[in-house]
Design an enzyme around this catalytic site. Sequence first.
Site: not given
Ligand code: ADP
Length: 160
Positions: A17, A41, A91, A129
């Site tokens: 992130h 969630k 990703r 995460s």
């Molecule tokens: P959500 O539950 O909305 O997917 P996340 O916190 O998991 O929320 O992710 C928010 C955004 O960040 C999403 O677009 C996800 O694809 C992106 N994201 C999560 N991890 C990574 C990573 N390792 N590299 C790039 N983008 C990421």
Amino acid sequence: MDPVFYPGSFDPITYGHIDIIERAIKVFGFVRVVIMDNPKKSTLFTVDERIDLIRECLSPITSNFEAEKHDGLLVDYCEKTGIYTAIRGLRALTDFDYEFQMALTNKALNDKVESVLFIANVKHTFLSSSLVKEIAQFDGDISEFVPPLVAQKLKAKLII
Ligand code: ADP
């Protein structure tokens, strides 16, 4: 430059992130990181804990961000703030299906909404995460995936 926001769960924030946020700041100047509060969630960290982690991890790197929460639809956030450009990270192909569907749905709800997808840094393409939480649960080494403060808070929550 148009204001942009980065919606997500951030449960917790990872280096994946942070990479997207830093790159989005380079392009757009300022990013509002928005925790989309979805009570259905289940999350490990509360919304306020997640906001604090985002602030504490990003403050040493940049001041060109704001961290806040929103409960409700993404389009409601856009209408409330007048900010219609959402940043997301991509990703892999598996992300693509979901992001494509989300972007089209948001556009169907409000045509002004634009989704800007940043391709993940190759170092972080596997990082999520949920994976970090799983590794932390078994006391694995997560130092390459999250900032030290996040690692500390994760271990405090997960390890008895
Ligand atoms: P959500 O539950 O909305 O997917 P996340 O916190 O998991 O929320 O992710 C928010 C955004 O960040 C999403 O677009 C996800 O694809 C992106 N994201 C999560 N991890 C990574 C990573 N390792 N590299 C790039 N983008 C990421």
